[in-house]
Design an enzyme around this catalytic site. Structure first.
Site, PDB file in Angstrom:
ATOM      1  CG  ASP A 299      32.512  24.559  32.526  1.00  0.00           C
ATOM      2  OD1 ASP A 299      32.595  23.988  33.624  1.00  0.00           O
ATOM      3  OD2 ASP A 299      31.773  25.555  32.332  1.00  0.00           O
TER       4      ASP A 299
ATOM      5  CD  GLU B  55      30.646  20.422  34.694  1.00  0.00           C
ATOM      6  OE1 GLU B  55      30.228  20.686  35.821  1.00  0.00           O
ATOM      7  OE2 GLU B  55      30.420  21.179  33.725  1.00  0.00           O
TER       8      GLU B  55
HETATM    9  C1  NOJ Z   1      30.957  23.834  35.938  1.00  0.00           C
HETATM   10  C2  NOJ Z   1      32.127  24.321  36.714  1.00  0.00           C
HETATM   11  O1  NOJ Z   1      32.795  23.225  37.276  1.00  0.00           O
HETATM   12  C3  NOJ Z   1      31.589  25.289  37.743  1.00  0.00           C
HETATM   13  O2  NOJ Z   1      32.559  25.627  38.702  1.00  0.00           O
HETATM   14  C4  NOJ Z   1      31.054  26.488  37.016  1.00  0.00           C
HETATM   15  O3  NOJ Z   1      30.460  27.384  37.939  1.00  0.00           O
HETATM   16  C5  NOJ Z   1      29.998  26.080  35.975  1.00  0.00           C
HETATM   17  N1  NOJ Z   1      30.391  24.924  35.203  1.00  0.00           N
HETATM   18  C6  NOJ Z   1      29.769  27.196  35.000  1.00  0.00           C
HETATM   19  O4  NOJ Z   1      30.886  27.361  34.174  1.00  0.00           O
END
Ligand code: NOJ
Length: 530
Positions: free
Chosen positions: A201, A265
């Site tokens: 993440d 991500e």
């Molecule tokens: C990216 C995640 O995919 C999302 O769902 C989340 O709210 C944010 N990062 C914060 O962790």
């Protein structure tokens, strides 16, 4: 194909565990439910599952606020169940990729509870603290990605703490060697249990500017997202030092056999920045391409993102593609506008570009976004901005397995945690029986990919095409074409035959030099005899 890493050829399937399958009638999906659907996933032909967080969380941000990285959220099961899932998936040749959230913890994580107890607490500098400005305001101008200032004053100790998301998600201080060591331990904990890798993440943003400098304002040239933020987040995300951390994790992942994978991500909206997260082959294995996700569904725009990505990544780096996830409107709604033909064109390109496809649960049956009324909202963003459509609940609703009350997701009497879409219109059971369905199309496409070396390893080369069509060659003899328009197009110099078309009645059609595609039609063609 001996020696090729599984994740290059494999299809990764993203599951939002709360919404996949409920096994104990509490209206919330769980690990036992996923285990119960592994045969379905085996039938679909996927190679790995990425689960959004299953770790312990107070759910201020639905699992992305972790209070124990080595425990399982009780509503999903327990550690033993997670180990059973890994073993049962492995029996079917399916790997498990977990989600790790290193940018921030929950404010209820024992580290943060300790950190805010006093300025001298052992974990104080595991988080980002700063004194108020002389007027008592926040230390700098950083704003949270969820809106409002990125700083909250901790009254008791008189300092502000940083949170790039909710105040319940305090950012960790990645300058601290202790934080780095703690996460090495978390990676090992799960790798030792047979997890094939992690989706990381906020992989681009965990290290913050040491001097906490103000971000510059956004300008009219910036993306709408930055304009809404009002600033360019160059000091609270994407610092160059993040690469040191990614290299450290890669070295750790490489100590395992087989090496574990790191899928980031990397939420940057230009391809060049995305490419940097591969390092010199010593950082992420795969960096999500959000420029593609957010491109308009038009042939020139998509072809341009792919061409640039191919250029930036080169032969040695491996792209990863996705068209939906738990943070954006589903592809059936966003690109498809509810039109099944458009959805199939999107799936066709997802599964035939050079790179690893990540398929979001439900996209294989063409699930659209489900409208969510105010009283049913769960996502903090949805609640905060209501009635603006900023919430992410519509793309997170339960999987419709059957056309029954509860849709086979949960029992008839149970109340699902989010409303279920119209299971009469689309569900897995009906589509599995119908060879002309989108589900069978997706499955056949995955099978074709598996048996066609060109579609796995073959280089990508864009071919000339009429406007509104996008045509590319993979390897020696495979050509893929999609017509993203309401008009018929004729694509010259495609001989051989159609292996698989979005209009299934055309499968097996012979081609004598021209491929004619009707509106919103696509096909995988082979110049070898079919
Ligand atoms: C990216 C995640 O995919 C999302 O769902 C989340 O709210 C944010 N990062 C914060 O962790």
């Amino acid at each position: 194909m001996a020696g090729r890493e599984w994740w290059r050829d494999g299809v990764i399937y993203q599951i939002y565990p709360r919404s996949f399958q409920d096994s104990n009638r509490d209206g919330i999906g769980d690990l036992a439910g996923i285990i119960g659907q592994l045969d379905y996933l085996g039938w679909l032909g996927i190679d790995a599952i990425w689960l959004t967080p299953i770790t312990v969380s107070p759910d201020a941000d639905m699992g992305y606020d972790v209070s124990d990285y080595c425990g399982v959220q009780p509503v999903f099961g327990d550690l033993e169940r997670a180990e059973t899932l890994i073993a049962e998936a492995d029996r079917r040749g399916i790997k498990i990729v977990l989600d790790i959230v290193p940018n921030h913890t929950s404010d209820r994580h024992p580290w943060f509870i300790d950190a805010r107890a006093s300025r001298r607490a052992r974990h104080r500098d595991w988080y980002v603290w700063a004194d108020p400005r002389s007027d008592g305001g926040p230390p700098n101008n950083w704003v949270s990605q969820f809106g409002g200032p990125a700083w909250t004053l901790d009254e008791r100790t008189g300092q502000y703490y940083l949170h790039n998301f909710l105040p319940e998600q305090p950012d960790l201080n990645w300058w601290s060697p202790d934080v780095r060591d703690a996460f090495d331990g978390i990676y090992r904990f799960w790798f030792d249990r047979g997890v094939a890798g992690f989706r990381i993440d906020v992989a681009h943003g965990i290290v913050k500017d040491r001097e906490l400098r103000d971000n510059p304002p956004a300008t009219a040239d910036d993306t709408p997202w930055l304009q809404r933020l009002g600033q360019r987040p160059i000091y609270n995300t994407e610092r160059p030092e993040v690469h040191d951390v990614l290299r450290r994790w890669r070295a750790l992942a490489d100590t395992y056999q087989p090496p574990r994978i790191l899928l980031g991500e990397t939420y940057v909206l230009d391809v060049r920045s995305m490419g940097r997260f591969y390092g010199q082959g010593d950082e992420l294995h795969l960096a999500f391409n959000f420029t593609y996700v957010h491109a308009p569904f038009q042939a020139p725009a998509l072809a341009e993102v792919v061409a640039e990505s191919e250029l930036v990544l080169g032969d040695h780096n491996w792209p990863v593609w996705t068209v939906s996830n738990h943070d954006v409107s589903r592809v059936m709604t966003r690109w498809g506008g509810g039109d099944e033909r458009k959805l199939r064109c999107a799936l066709l390109s997802l599964l035939t570009l050079r790179g690893t496809p990540v398929l979001y649960y439900g996209d294989e049956i063409g699930m659209p976004d489900t409208p969510i009324g105010k009283d049913a909202l769960q996502d903090p963003l949805g609640k905060r901005y209501w009635p603006q459509p900023r919430g992410r609940d519509p793309e997170r609703t339960p999987m419709p397995w059957r056309n029954t009350s509860g849709a086979g997701f949960t029992d008839a009497g149970a109340r699902p945690w989010l409303p279920i879409g119209d299971a009469a219109v689309r569900n897995v059971e009906d589509q599995r029986r119908d060879p002309a369905s989108t589900l069978c199309f997706t499955r056949d496409l995955i099978a074709l990919r598996r048996e066609t070396g060109d579609l796995q390893e073959g280089p990508y080369r864009q071919l000339p095409s009429p406007a509104d069509a996008w045509v590319w060659q993979r390897g020696r003899s495979t050509i893929v074409a999609v017509n993203l328009s309401d008009r018929q197009v004729r694509i010259p110099e495609v001989a051989g035959g159609i292996k698989l078309a979005t209009a299934r009645s055309r499968d097996g059609e012979r081609l004598t030099g021209t491929l004619t595609l009707g509106p919103w039609e696509g096909a995988v063609c082979s110049s070898e005899s079919i």
